[in-house]
Design an enzyme around this catalytic site. Structure first.
Site, PDB file in Angstrom:
ATOM      1  N   MET A  18       0.862  -1.185   0.000  1.00  0.00           N
ATOM      2  CA  MET A  18       0.000   0.000   0.000  1.00  0.00           C
ATOM      3  C   MET A  18       0.894   1.229   0.000  1.00  0.00           C
ATOM      4  O   MET A  18       1.602   1.509   0.971  1.00  0.00           O
ATOM      5  CB  MET A  18      -0.917  -0.029   1.211  1.00  0.00           C
ATOM      6  CG  MET A  18      -1.834  -1.258   1.246  1.00  0.00           C
ATOM      7  SD  MET A  18      -2.923  -1.293   2.695  1.00  0.00           S
ATOM      8  CE  MET A  18      -4.057   0.032   2.289  1.00  0.00           C
ATOM      9  N   CYS A  28      11.643  -0.438 -10.424  1.00  0.00           N
ATOM     10  CA  CYS A  28      11.098  -0.714  -9.100  1.00  0.00           C
ATOM     11  C   CYS A  28      10.072  -1.840  -9.167  1.00  0.00           C
ATOM     12  O   CYS A  28      10.055  -2.725  -8.301  1.00  0.00           O
ATOM     13  CB  CYS A  28      10.479   0.546  -8.515  1.00  0.00           C
ATOM     14  SG  CYS A  28       9.856   0.356  -6.828  1.00  0.00           S
ATOM     15  N   CYS A  68      10.552   9.305  -6.765  1.00  0.00           N
ATOM     16  CA  CYS A  68      10.434   9.394  -5.314  1.00  0.00           C
ATOM     17  C   CYS A  68      11.753   9.708  -4.620  1.00  0.00           C
ATOM     18  O   CYS A  68      11.762  10.329  -3.557  1.00  0.00           O
ATOM     19  CB  CYS A  68       9.840   8.099  -4.751  1.00  0.00           C
ATOM     20  SG  CYS A  68      10.909   6.652  -4.893  1.00  0.00           S
TER      21      CYS A  68
END
Length: 366
Positions: free
Chosen positions: A1, A95, A188
């Site tokens: 999540m 990723c 990120c």
């Protein structure tokens, strides 16, 4: 999540489908201050809090898994080495490949779980064939095209048949605070979004020349070839205008000589793409007529595909512009059920249509 609306609704749907669900958020940095802050939909400190609150509303256990070392080695270091080699990587794709569906999946299976559920927009039916999502604007089958069939067999994508607007409405109806949270678009691990500064701080300054492809003249200089990508127009700071007055674009990057080559827009058109390390999800005994996607949000292009050993070759039915080495090529078969993914590979070179020459990362124009 991740802390965004998509993964929260995916988790809620998995629960509604009768699965025994555990929420997991990934801690990807040992030094959170080095990553971006703010609730951005993925990977920030605030996002972990949003993910926990969503898990509480859904009523599932929640854990944070430390994947910082794996993420740094397989995503951040790969990002740096690819740029240093004159290629243009896609860290989100890496990723997915190395973290979410390798490290995380391996740990999940070892703990007795059956699958990893994510909020990606892609379809994976009972036949376990990866297909495009119903929402064309949100489709993420391209960044999932690097997965193997074994990984796909342990994956669930509950949002594949949904439109993003419907997902947000569902989140609001379930009382999830992330219902109106913005989507994540930035890298990120680059806190301020300045990729050039991030690369310069880690790779150092490396001054070199910017050369005109037609005349061979030096028309500018740079502090690091890694700051450029094929197809780039802005930020070149060229000292000499083109003779015809038209804008020039980055055509190739040659780390060996630390040279950036620029030229006219038409010199970006390619008719053949060669890629390495293919992953196949369908047999390729002969040449295959298919479609290819050459960047995350690129238009599908008809092509003839051939895979021989560790090389995938795509002969395009129409020229494509600005193809960068290091990006993925994903092969699709047009399908009424959502366009099936047949294969993927990493682009290594492209043949220019106008001059029948090849641009390869690390070697310039041949």
């Amino acid at each position: 999540m991740s802390g965004g609306v998509d993964s929260a609704v995916a988790a809620a749907r998995a629960v509604a489908a009768g699965h025994d669900v555990t929420g997991v958020h990934l801690a990807l940095s040992k030094n959170p201050q080095s990553y971006r802050t703010g609730a951005r939909g993925c990977c920030s400190r605030e996002d972990s809090h949003d993910a926990r609150r969503a898990a509480d509303v859904i009523g599932i256990p929640f854990y944070i898994w430390d994947m910082a070392e794996e993420f740094h080695a397989d995503v951040v270091e790969d990002f740096l080495s690819e740029y240093a080699a004159g290629r243009t990587p896609n860290p989100c794709l890496r990723c997915n490949e190395k973290i979410k569906f390798a490290a995380v999946l391996d740990r999940a299976l070892a703990l007795g779980f059956d699958a990893v559920v994510t909020g990606h927009y892609a379809r994976l039916g009972e036949d376990r064939v990866l297909r495009r999502a119903a929402d064309a604007e949100k489709d993420q089958s391209y960044v999932l095209g690097v997965l193997t069939q074994e990984q796909l067999d342990h994956a669930i994508f509950p949002l594949g048949d949904s439109l993003k607007a419907d997902v947000r409405a569902e989140a609001a109806a379930k009382g999830l605070a992330v219902a109106s949270k913005p989507d994540s678009h930035d890298i990120c691990f680059i806190a301020d979004g300045d990729t050039r500064k991030f690369l310069q701080e880690r790779l150092g300054e490396a001054p070199g020349d910017i050369v005109d492809s037609a005349t061979g003249e030096v028309v500018g200089s740079h502090d690091g070839a890694y700051a450029f990508t094929v197809g780039q127009r802005k930020g070149l700071a060229l000292g000499r205008p083109a003779p015809d007055g038209k804008p020039r674009y980055v055509l190739s990057i040659t780390p060996v000589t630390n040279t950036v080559t620029v030229g006219p827009a038409e010199a970006l058109d390619v008719t053949e793409v060669v890629a390495t390390r293919p992953i196949t999800l369908a047999p390729f005994d002969t040449e295959v007529e298919a479609q290819v996607q050459l960047r995350a949000h690129g238009e599908p292009i008809d092509a003839v595909i051939e895979i021989a050993g560790d090389t995938l070759t795509a002969r395009l039915r129409r020229p494509a512009r600005g193809i960068a080495a290091g990006q993925a090529i994903v092969v699709y078969r047009p399908d009424a059920a959502g366009d099936a993914v047949l294969a993927s590979a990493t682009i290594s070179s492209a043949t220019i249509a106008s001059a029948a020459t090849s641009v390869t990362a690390g070697s310039g124009v041949q």
